[in-house]
Design an enzyme around this catalytic site. Structure first.
Site, PDB file in Angstrom:
ATOM      1  N   LYS A   1       0.774  -1.178   0.058  1.00  0.00           N
ATOM      2  CA  LYS A   1       0.029   0.032  -0.021  1.00  0.00           C
ATOM      3  C   LYS A   1       0.813   1.176  -0.036  1.00  0.00           C
ATOM      4  CE  LYS A   1      -3.919   1.645   2.789  1.00  0.00           C
ATOM      5  NZ  LYS A   1      -4.782   1.644   3.683  1.00  0.00           N
TER       6      LYS A   1
ATOM      7  N   SER B   1      -9.742   1.283   2.775  1.00  0.00           N
ATOM      8  CA  SER B   1      -8.815   2.173   1.878  1.00  0.00           C
ATOM      9  C   SER B   1      -7.884   1.326   1.246  1.00  0.00           C
ATOM     10  CB  SER B   1      -8.318   3.136   2.831  1.00  0.00           C
ATOM     11  OG  SER B   1      -7.308   2.551   3.789  1.00  0.00           O
TER      12      SER B   1
ATOM     13  N   SER C   1      -9.944  -0.916   7.091  1.00  0.00           N
ATOM     14  CA  SER C   1      -9.417  -0.679   5.587  1.00  0.00           C
ATOM     15  C   SER C   1      -8.360  -1.917   5.163  1.00  0.00           C
ATOM     16  CB  SER C   1      -8.325   0.378   5.615  1.00  0.00           C
ATOM     17  OG  SER C   1      -9.188   1.569   5.652  1.00  0.00           O
TER      18      SER C   1
HETATM   19  N1  GLN Z   1     -13.245   3.661   5.935  1.00  0.00           N
HETATM   20  C1  GLN Z   1     -12.818   3.957   7.398  1.00  0.00           C
HETATM   21  C2  GLN Z   1     -12.496   5.544   7.187  1.00  0.00           C
HETATM   22  O1  GLN Z   1     -12.792   5.967   6.121  1.00  0.00           O
HETATM   23  C3  GLN Z   1     -11.773   3.323   7.662  1.00  0.00           C
HETATM   24  C4  GLN Z   1     -10.676   3.495   6.903  1.00  0.00           C
HETATM   25  C5  GLN Z   1      -9.333   2.900   7.499  1.00  0.00           C
HETATM   26  O2  GLN Z   1      -9.319   1.717   8.108  1.00  0.00           O
HETATM   27  N2  GLN Z   1      -8.105   3.476   7.068  1.00  0.00           N
HETATM   28  O3  GLN Z   1     -12.417   6.105   8.161  1.00  0.00           O
END
Ligand code: GLN
Length: 485
Positions: free
Chosen positions: A76, A151, A175
């Site tokens: 990532k 994400s 994420s």
């Molecule tokens: N979807 C969640 C957010 O937008 C979690 C994102 C994540 O785990 N980085 O905060």
């Protein structure tokens, strides 16, 4: 030899060790796949030349005693990689080349692997669909209209499309687990502190945790073993003996007590998700586990609590991007203050701005007690629910997400419905616990669905073992047609 890239990481490692395939051949196969998968938009940066050099070095002087011998890995784009651009999916870091390597990636390289490229993600890891990335949305290999989750959407897409044998993501509120669930792959969010946060672009520091994303549970154990470990550069890193997760993987779960929380049966949950949960319970029961009904009464407050704590920490972490120290600087602006303002308004996308606004608001004087402090207290109650339950059970089984992958654009104009997608993953981050998402079935459109196993702090081995037993008995096969090449 059959296509080497659609095998599991463990099989690939065996093939390298038995010299059925060289590291150089592996690289070439992945480069070919990546070049023909541009439509998926999973990569922000590729490092093919560098990877080929490393592969040749490995083949000239192989060391097969390592956990990841000669294995190329894409990661990532939130992990800082020395001398390789790291964008965090943001315009504000469009030219940021770190002079240091994150501890987690360094651990992977120390175990014999090397970098294949950097994977697209939501901007600063804020999102559930990879649609907030400055570098464009990523497509789910499961279907050309579908989001790959977020994400870590570049990670899930690349893994499911055979563009990397395994990968790593970060999980602040889901994420790793949600994109794994959307692509029929395995994702593990470790206990907070098990993997170092040093050198990872920060989103919400008390919640962020790096973890593996893989095709199988065994692969997940291998990757976790390679990436985890104490790091004195991270003040929240846990100092404990290193575990051999892959060697200790066992599929005997007889007598284990599995908690089934009633609060995870939410309104409007598709019937298929409920049926999948039932199927999961039956498999574990047939394997000799005991199912126990439990209650986690503060679950309903998890999402609102998360959307106070995470933006608050993000607004503070993102204050450092001012056009002076990192990345992008606006050419507009008459003076220093205006340069800061223009840099931030041109450099950040809408979702990041929304989080900074919310975060600044809940931390501002007069509102701090009502929002931030209250959220911290509720967070403790959520954690206590888990602590109380874990006195009588070994692990918890829930669905990973309330639906399968949704369509690109379906939720972009409705942030709250996007946030609701994290309803089953967020409580675990607030409590700092480990949780595994494993593929378990498909819905009526044939889109993958995952089940989540939540463990006690530092009980990764146990949830991996349960996942291992489940995987052998669940009969799930990811059937992805390569429509993009
Ligand atoms: N979807 C969640 C957010 O937008 C979690 C994102 C994540 O785990 N980085 O905060």
């Amino acid at each position: 030899m059959a296509d080497i890239t659609n095998q599991s990481l463990n099989e690939i490692i065996e093939n390298v060790k038995t010299k059925k395939v060289s590291s150089t051949e592996l690289i070439k196969a992945y480069v070919k796949n990546i070049e023909s998968a541009k439509k998926l938009n999973a990569f922000v940066t590729t490092t093919f030349d560098q990877a080929l050099d490393k592969a040749k070095q490995f083949d000239n002087k192989p060391n097969f005693d390592q956990l990841l011998p000669g294995i190329p890995l894409a990661v990532k784009d939130l992990f800082c990689t020395e001398n390789t651009k790291t964008t965090a999916g943001s315009n504000i870091l469009n030219n940021f080349i770190p002079s240091y390597e994150s501890t987690v990636t360094k651990n992977l390289w120390n175990h014999g692997s090397f970098l294949l490229g950097k994977l697209n993600c939501d901007e600063f890891a804020m999102g559930s669909s990879n649609e907030t990335s400055h570098y464009g949305n990523v497509i789910n290999p499961v279907g050309d209209q579908l989001v790959p989750g977020g994400s870590s959407g570049g990670s899930s897409s690349a893994l499911a499309a055979d563009l990397t044998p395994a990968t790593i993501g970060t999980d602040t509120g889901g994420s790793i687990r949600q994109p794994a669930s959307f692509t029929g792959t395995v994702g593990l969010k470790p206990t907070y502190g098990l993997c170092s946060r040093w050198g990872i672009v920060a989103f919400a520091s008390s919640l962020d945790q790096a973890g593996p994303m893989t095709k199988t549970i065994k692969d997940c154990a291998i990757m976790l073993e390679a990436m985890s470990g104490f790091d004195e550069k991270d003040s929240t890193s846990i100092n404990k003996k290193k575990e051999q997760y892959s060697k200790n993987l066992k599929d005997n779960i007889k007598g284990l007590k599995i908690g089934i929380p009633k609060e995870y049966r939410v309104d409007n949950m598709p019937k298929e998700v409920d049926e999948l949960w039932e199927k999961g319970k039956k498999i574990l029961k047939d394997l000799g586990a005991q199912l126990i009904d439990i209650s986690l009464p503060h679950t309903k407050y998890a999402l609102p609590t998360y959307y106070i704590v995470a933006p608050a920490e993000a607004s503070s972490n993102l204050a450092r991007y001012d056009g002076v120290r990192y990345g992008y600087r606006s050419k507009q602006g008459k003076d220093l203050i205006e340069m800061y303002e223009k840099t931030r308004s041109e450099g950040f996308g809408d979702e990041v701005k929304r989080r900074i606004l919310i975060g600044t608001y809940v931390l501002s004087s007069g509102y701090y007690d009502a929002y931030y402090l209250k959220a911290q207290k509720v967070r403790q109650l959520i954690k206590k629910d888990f602590d109380d339950s874990f006195k009588k059970i070994d692990a918890i089984l829930t669905p990973s997400t309330p639906s399968s992958a949704f369509k690109i654009g379906e939720k972009t104009n409705d942030p709250v419905s996007m946030y609701l997608n994290d309803i089953f993953t967020v409580p675990v981050n607030l409590a700092g616990l480990p949780a595994l998402s494993m593929p378990a079935g498909v819905d009526k459109q044939g889109h993958p669905l995952g089940l989540q196993l939540i463990g006690k702090a530092l009980d990764e081995q146990k949830i991996l073992n349960i996942g291992y037993a489940f995987e052998k008995n669940c009969g799930f096969k990811n059937k992805i047609k390569k429509w993009w090449s």
